[in-house]
Design an enzyme around this catalytic site. Sequence first.
Site, PDB file in Angstrom:
ATOM      1  N   GLN A 288      -4.897  -5.101   6.887  1.00 18.49           N
ATOM      2  CA  GLN A 288      -5.898  -6.056   6.373  1.00 18.49           C
ATOM      3  C   GLN A 288      -6.066  -7.237   7.220  1.00 18.49           C
ATOM      4  OE1 GLN A 288      -7.708  -4.920   4.336  1.00 18.49           O
ATOM      5  NE2 GLN A 288      -7.050  -3.127   3.835  1.00 18.49           N
TER       6      GLN A 288
ATOM      7  N   HIS B 198       0.854  -1.161  -0.113  1.00 20.79           N
ATOM      8  CA  HIS B 198      -0.092   0.135  -0.082  1.00 20.79           C
ATOM      9  C   HIS B 198       0.828   1.134   0.021  1.00 20.79           C
ATOM     10  CE1 HIS B 198      -2.790   3.016   1.990  1.00 20.79           C
ATOM     11  NE2 HIS B 198      -3.950   2.161   1.557  1.00 20.79           N
TER      12      HIS B 198
ATOM     13  N   ASP C 198       2.882  -4.761   8.071  1.00 18.55           N
ATOM     14  CA  ASP C 198       1.630  -3.736   7.932  1.00 18.55           C
ATOM     15  C   ASP C 198       0.465  -5.010   8.261  1.00 18.55           C
ATOM     16  OD1 ASP C 198      -0.738  -2.589   6.926  1.00 18.55           O
ATOM     17  OD2 ASP C 198       0.198  -1.741   4.946  1.00 18.55           O
TER      18      ASP C 198
ATOM     19  N   CYS D 164      -4.911   2.545  -3.429  1.00 18.45           N
ATOM     20  CA  CYS D 164      -3.626   2.954  -2.988  1.00 18.45           C
ATOM     21  C   CYS D 164      -2.356   2.041  -3.109  1.00 18.45           C
ATOM     22  CB  CYS D 164      -3.898   3.184  -1.264  1.00 18.45           C
ATOM     23  SG  CYS D 164      -5.051   4.654  -1.256  1.00 18.45           S
TER      24      CYS D 164
ATOM     25  N   LYS E  25     -10.574  -0.592  10.727  1.00 12.77           N
ATOM     26  CA  LYS E  25     -10.419  -1.951   9.658  1.00 12.77           C
ATOM     27  C   LYS E  25     -10.909  -3.067  10.447  1.00 12.77           C
ATOM     28  CE  LYS E  25      -7.448  -0.107   6.224  1.00 12.77           C
ATOM     29  NZ  LYS E  25      -8.100   0.750   5.054  1.00 12.77           N
TER      30      LYS E  25
END
Lengths: 403, 142
Positions: free
Chosen positions: A198, A119, A195, A359, A221
């Site tokens: 998600q 991202h 990261d 993104c 999220k």
Amino acid sequence: MRNVRADFPILNQTVHGRPLVYLDNAATSQKPQAVIDAQAAYYRTINANVHRGIHALSEAATHAYEEARRKVAAFIHAPQTEEVIFTRNTTEGINLVANAWGRKFLKAGDAVLLTVMEHHSNLVPWQILRDQIGIEVRYLPVHDDGTLDLSDLERRLDGVKLVSFVHASNVLGTINPVRQIADAAHAAGAVVLVDGAQALLHLPVDVQALGCDFYAFSGHKMCGPTGIGVLWGRLALLEAMNPFLGGGDMIVKVELERVTYAEPPAKFEAGTPPIAEAITLGAAVDYLNCVGMAEIAAYEHDLTAYALGKLREVEGLRLLGNAPERGAVFAFTLGNIHAHDLSTLLDERGIAIRAGHHCAQPLGKRFGVPASARASLAFYNQPAEVDALIDGLHHALEVFHVS
Amino acid sequence: MSHDLYREVILAHAQSPYNHGTLPDATCHSHQDNPTCGDEIDLYAEVRDGRIVEVRFESQGCAISTASASMMTEAIKGRTVEDAARLLASFRAFITAGDLLDPTLEELEALEGVRRLPARVKCAMLAWRALEEVIACGRGRA
């Protein structure tokens, strides 16, 4: 998994005269009533600033804020609660590492290894460092099936001081082999940042089992509110790093000639933190624990298989990525219909998807698609909503005279 | 509802746009990106004595932005730079404020449905933002 649909009041509405079908969960998740109530309850009963007031409300707010930290730490299996830093979002967590760790431990010529599936939030902070202090930024390539090309990992790790990559791709749905990459990175002497934006809504996350050194994610999220994120980091690293933002709450003592910084996590939480948001994130963690992350993962596994089967039957539909280990995120193109047009046509049927580059422009370039449509599911989505999406895609093909 | 937005005229322009391609004799060029979606356009114009004698575009975009570019280039081809500036002002007012459209741009009325979709206004405006730069360039050459 128990029926969770009724927990989410927002899902019970019509959009353009049709029942809402919310398939944009990778952008942000919806919030259960328990989470909505928690934020209101905070403001209704204990709103006060934390870590300073010598009065009952401030003590209650401080307790609830620190209790939220404890809940988050337990949720991700952090060895110590002090390793959980509240940030604004994943982006801020990554920028915190790039600045507070990167500017102290990276020098010109040092390399940072990223991947092509990142991202923008995990690309731009490192490019800023490259431009400002002269580090080298390298990228692991992505196979056609949407998995990372790890064939040459050892060579690519030569001279690398930090490896940073997504746990789960927001475009391809790929779930990366974090442990394997982390072990190789550590063998090469590099620090590992993951990261997790998600991942938290979909899988049980255990930072110790993953073997990383930093793990960043966003509250919104994972059924929590916007404005709150988390950076987990190993305590020794957090202690050795520079501070990030300067201000109140991150100090032990301020004199005109010198400052003594507080220990983590306070060291990285300058100013009044997002108190209500942190406490509400704690309620989101309680909610996810109540439904059960293992149950959520199992339900989504089946939903993913169902959606993949249906999507593959649509003529002219090309899925980006086809990794064996994947989540319920489906980026695709449909014939030569532009993703924006597709999104507008679906929206007219009450179906919310994302259209564009998500993104992750370099990844789109890698797959030769400047824009794609993306349907991303969560545990409160149902097979009937996948069917509605498929009907909508057939409708779009008709409007564009493709079939 | 979709036929309100995706009218035949828009689909026809999107699928076989007019004035598509490059222009070797271009005197003015503008590249525009739509950062929210990654759409882009290159608009090339040959401006002689204050007149846009030829115009072409290359784009990577949705039906709305491609149709808008196709119709825009048809409308301005052969017109003076000042005429183009007037048409740009008219289209912008039409799409953002709901004003009546200059009769020259009659065909662009097909984009009316975009007005209720703020996220898509940028798509419809992309080619026109390129035109804005081409106009500035053309004025510089007049």
